[in-house]
Scaffold this motif. Structure first.
Motif, PDB file in Angstrom:
ATOM      1  N   ILE A 115       0.849  -1.195   0.000  1.00  0.00           N
ATOM      2  CA  ILE A 115       0.000   0.000   0.000  1.00  0.00           C
ATOM      3  C   ILE A 115       0.880   1.238   0.000  1.00  0.00           C
ATOM      4  CG2 ILE A 115      -1.762   1.280   1.276  1.00  0.00           C
ATOM      5  CD1 ILE A 115      -2.526  -1.400   2.585  1.00  0.00           C
ATOM      6  N   PRO A 116       0.705   2.121  -0.993  1.00  0.00           N
ATOM      7  CA  PRO A 116       1.472   3.370  -0.973  1.00  0.00           C
ATOM      8  C   PRO A 116       0.853   4.345   0.031  1.00  0.00           C
ATOM      9  CG  PRO A 116       0.016   3.345  -2.875  1.00  0.00           C
ATOM     10  CD  PRO A 116      -0.140   2.014  -2.181  1.00  0.00           C
ATOM     11  N   VAL A 117       1.688   4.958   0.849  1.00  0.00           N
ATOM     12  CA  VAL A 117       1.225   5.971   1.799  1.00  0.00           C
ATOM     13  C   VAL A 117       1.486   7.358   1.216  1.00  0.00           C
ATOM     14  CG1 VAL A 117       1.530   6.913   4.117  1.00  0.00           C
ATOM     15  CG2 VAL A 117       1.593   4.436   3.752  1.00  0.00           C
ATOM     16  N   SER A 118       2.641   7.521   0.608  1.00  0.00           N
ATOM     17  CA  SER A 118       2.996   8.757  -0.083  1.00  0.00           C
ATOM     18  C   SER A 118       3.882   8.376  -1.268  1.00  0.00           C
ATOM     19  CB  SER A 118       3.735   9.719   0.851  1.00  0.00           C
ATOM     20  OG  SER A 118       5.013   9.210   1.173  1.00  0.00           O
ATOM     21  N   ARG A 119       4.372   9.351  -1.982  1.00  0.00           N
ATOM     22  CA  ARG A 119       5.203   9.072  -3.151  1.00  0.00           C
ATOM     23  C   ARG A 119       6.492   8.320  -2.779  1.00  0.00           C
ATOM     24  NH1 ARG A 119       5.526  10.548  -8.371  1.00  0.00           N
ATOM     25  NH2 ARG A 119       7.575  10.959  -9.276  1.00  0.00           N
ATOM     26  N   SER A 120       7.000   8.530  -1.572  1.00  0.00           N
ATOM     27  CA  SER A 120       8.266   7.913  -1.185  1.00  0.00           C
ATOM     28  C   SER A 120       8.153   6.910  -0.032  1.00  0.00           C
ATOM     29  CB  SER A 120       9.275   8.999  -0.806  1.00  0.00           C
ATOM     30  OG  SER A 120       8.778   9.764   0.274  1.00  0.00           O
ATOM     31  N   PHE A 121       6.942   6.654   0.481  1.00  0.00           N
ATOM     32  CA  PHE A 121       6.776   5.772   1.629  1.00  0.00           C
ATOM     33  C   PHE A 121       5.650   4.784   1.367  1.00  0.00           C
ATOM     34  CE2 PHE A 121       5.081   4.760   5.877  1.00  0.00           C
ATOM     35  CZ  PHE A 121       6.230   4.295   6.475  1.00  0.00           C
ATOM     36  N   GLY A 122       5.868   3.513   1.709  1.00  0.00           N
ATOM     37  CA  GLY A 122       4.843   2.494   1.512  1.00  0.00           C
ATOM     38  C   GLY A 122       4.857   1.462   2.624  1.00  0.00           C
ATOM     39  N   LEU A 123       3.745   0.744   2.751  1.00  0.00           N
ATOM     40  CA  LEU A 123       3.597  -0.307   3.748  1.00  0.00           C
ATOM     41  C   LEU A 123       3.351  -1.639   3.057  1.00  0.00           C
ATOM     42  CD1 LEU A 123       1.211   1.440   6.297  1.00  0.00           C
ATOM     43  CD2 LEU A 123       3.663   1.077   6.531  1.00  0.00           C
ATOM     44  N   LYS A 124       3.763  -2.717   3.716  1.00  0.00           N
ATOM     45  CA  LYS A 124       3.505  -4.062   3.222  1.00  0.00           C
ATOM     46  C   LYS A 124       2.954  -4.895   4.363  1.00  0.00           C
ATOM     47  CE  LYS A 124       5.793  -8.195   1.482  1.00  0.00           C
ATOM     48  NZ  LYS A 124       7.072  -8.775   1.059  1.00  0.00           N
ATOM     49  N   PHE A 125       1.849  -5.562   4.111  1.00  0.00           N
ATOM     50  CA  PHE A 125       1.248  -6.491   5.054  1.00  0.00           C
ATOM     51  C   PHE A 125       1.361  -7.882   4.439  1.00  0.00           C
ATOM     52  CE2 PHE A 125      -0.953  -2.467   5.545  1.00  0.00           C
ATOM     53  CZ  PHE A 125      -0.876  -2.261   6.907  1.00  0.00           C
ATOM     54  N   ALA A 126       1.714  -8.876   5.252  1.00  0.00           N
ATOM     55  CA  ALA A 126       1.890 -10.214   4.693  1.00  0.00           C
ATOM     56  C   ALA A 126       1.554 -11.289   5.728  1.00  0.00           C
ATOM     57  CB  ALA A 126       3.316 -10.399   4.205  1.00  0.00           C
ATOM     58  N   TYR A 127       1.196 -12.444   5.203  1.00  0.00           N
ATOM     59  CA  TYR A 127       0.973 -13.651   6.003  1.00  0.00           C
ATOM     60  C   TYR A 127       1.760 -14.775   5.333  1.00  0.00           C
ATOM     61  CZ  TYR A 127      -1.094 -18.017   7.481  1.00  0.00           C
ATOM     62  OH  TYR A 127      -1.262 -19.296   7.937  1.00  0.00           O
ATOM     63  N   ILE A 128       2.482 -15.563   6.126  1.00  0.00           N
ATOM     64  CA  ILE A 128       3.218 -16.716   5.615  1.00  0.00           C
ATOM     65  C   ILE A 128       2.869 -17.915   6.490  1.00  0.00           C
ATOM     66  CG2 ILE A 128       5.480 -17.744   5.185  1.00  0.00           C
ATOM     67  CD1 ILE A 128       6.568 -14.872   4.897  1.00  0.00           C
ATOM     68  N   GLY A 129       2.483 -19.012   5.857  1.00  0.00           N
ATOM     69  CA  GLY A 129       2.155 -20.227   6.595  1.00  0.00           C
ATOM     70  C   GLY A 129       2.931 -21.408   6.044  1.00  0.00           C
ATOM     71  N   THR A 130       3.256 -22.351   6.911  1.00  0.00           N
ATOM     72  CA  THR A 130       3.898 -23.598   6.483  1.00  0.00           C
ATOM     73  C   THR A 130       3.255 -24.766   7.221  1.00  0.00           C
ATOM     74  OG1 THR A 130       5.642 -23.557   8.169  1.00  0.00           O
ATOM     75  CG2 THR A 130       6.126 -22.470   6.077  1.00  0.00           C
ATOM     76  N   ARG A 131       3.222 -25.899   6.555  1.00  0.00           N
ATOM     77  CA  ARG A 131       2.738 -27.133   7.173  1.00  0.00           C
ATOM     78  C   ARG A 131       3.638 -28.273   6.724  1.00  0.00           C
ATOM     79  NH1 ARG A 131       0.632 -23.654   9.373  1.00  0.00           N
ATOM     80  NH2 ARG A 131      -1.542 -23.290   9.833  1.00  0.00           N
ATOM     81  N   THR A 132       3.886 -29.197   7.627  1.00  0.00           N
ATOM     82  CA  THR A 132       4.675 -30.375   7.298  1.00  0.00           C
ATOM     83  C   THR A 132       3.747 -31.554   7.083  1.00  0.00           C
ATOM     84  OG1 THR A 132       6.500 -31.771   8.004  1.00  0.00           O
ATOM     85  CG2 THR A 132       5.048 -30.997   9.725  1.00  0.00           C
TER      86      THR A 132
END
Length: 89
Positions: free
Chosen positions: A53-70
């Motif tokens: 997600i861009p917040v301004s022209r030079s600053f942005g945010l990233k949201f993420a989810y990572i899952g693993t299963r054996t």
């Protein structure tokens, strides 16, 4: 022998705003104790979802989810949530 398969999709909604999805599977490797193979190959599945997600022209945010299963009784099943920021000058 170790086998790995993975795939990634990224969709740009508008410049700077994007969604991503990834998945992968790995099979192989085995335990060795005192030089003796345990013949216990492992399989692991992992996936992730992310959004930038861009917040301004030079600053942005990233949201993420990572899952693993054996696939086996032993191994790591994980769920991780990530918040990251990026600054560009």
């Amino acid at each position: 022998m170790y086998l790995i398969g993975q795939g990634h999709l990224i969709y740009t909604i508008m410049p700077g705003l994007w969604l991503g999805a990834s998945a992968g599977y790995g099979y192989g490797g085995e335990s060795t104790i005192d030089g003796n193979s345990s013949n216990d190959r492992k399989g692991n599945f992992g996936w992730g979802l992310s959004m930038g997600i861009p917040v301004s022209r030079s600053f942005g945010l990233k949201f993420a989810y990572i899952g693993t299963r054996t696939d086996q009784d032993t191994g790591a099943d994980t769920d991780s949530f990530i918040l990251a920021c990026a600054y560009q000058w």
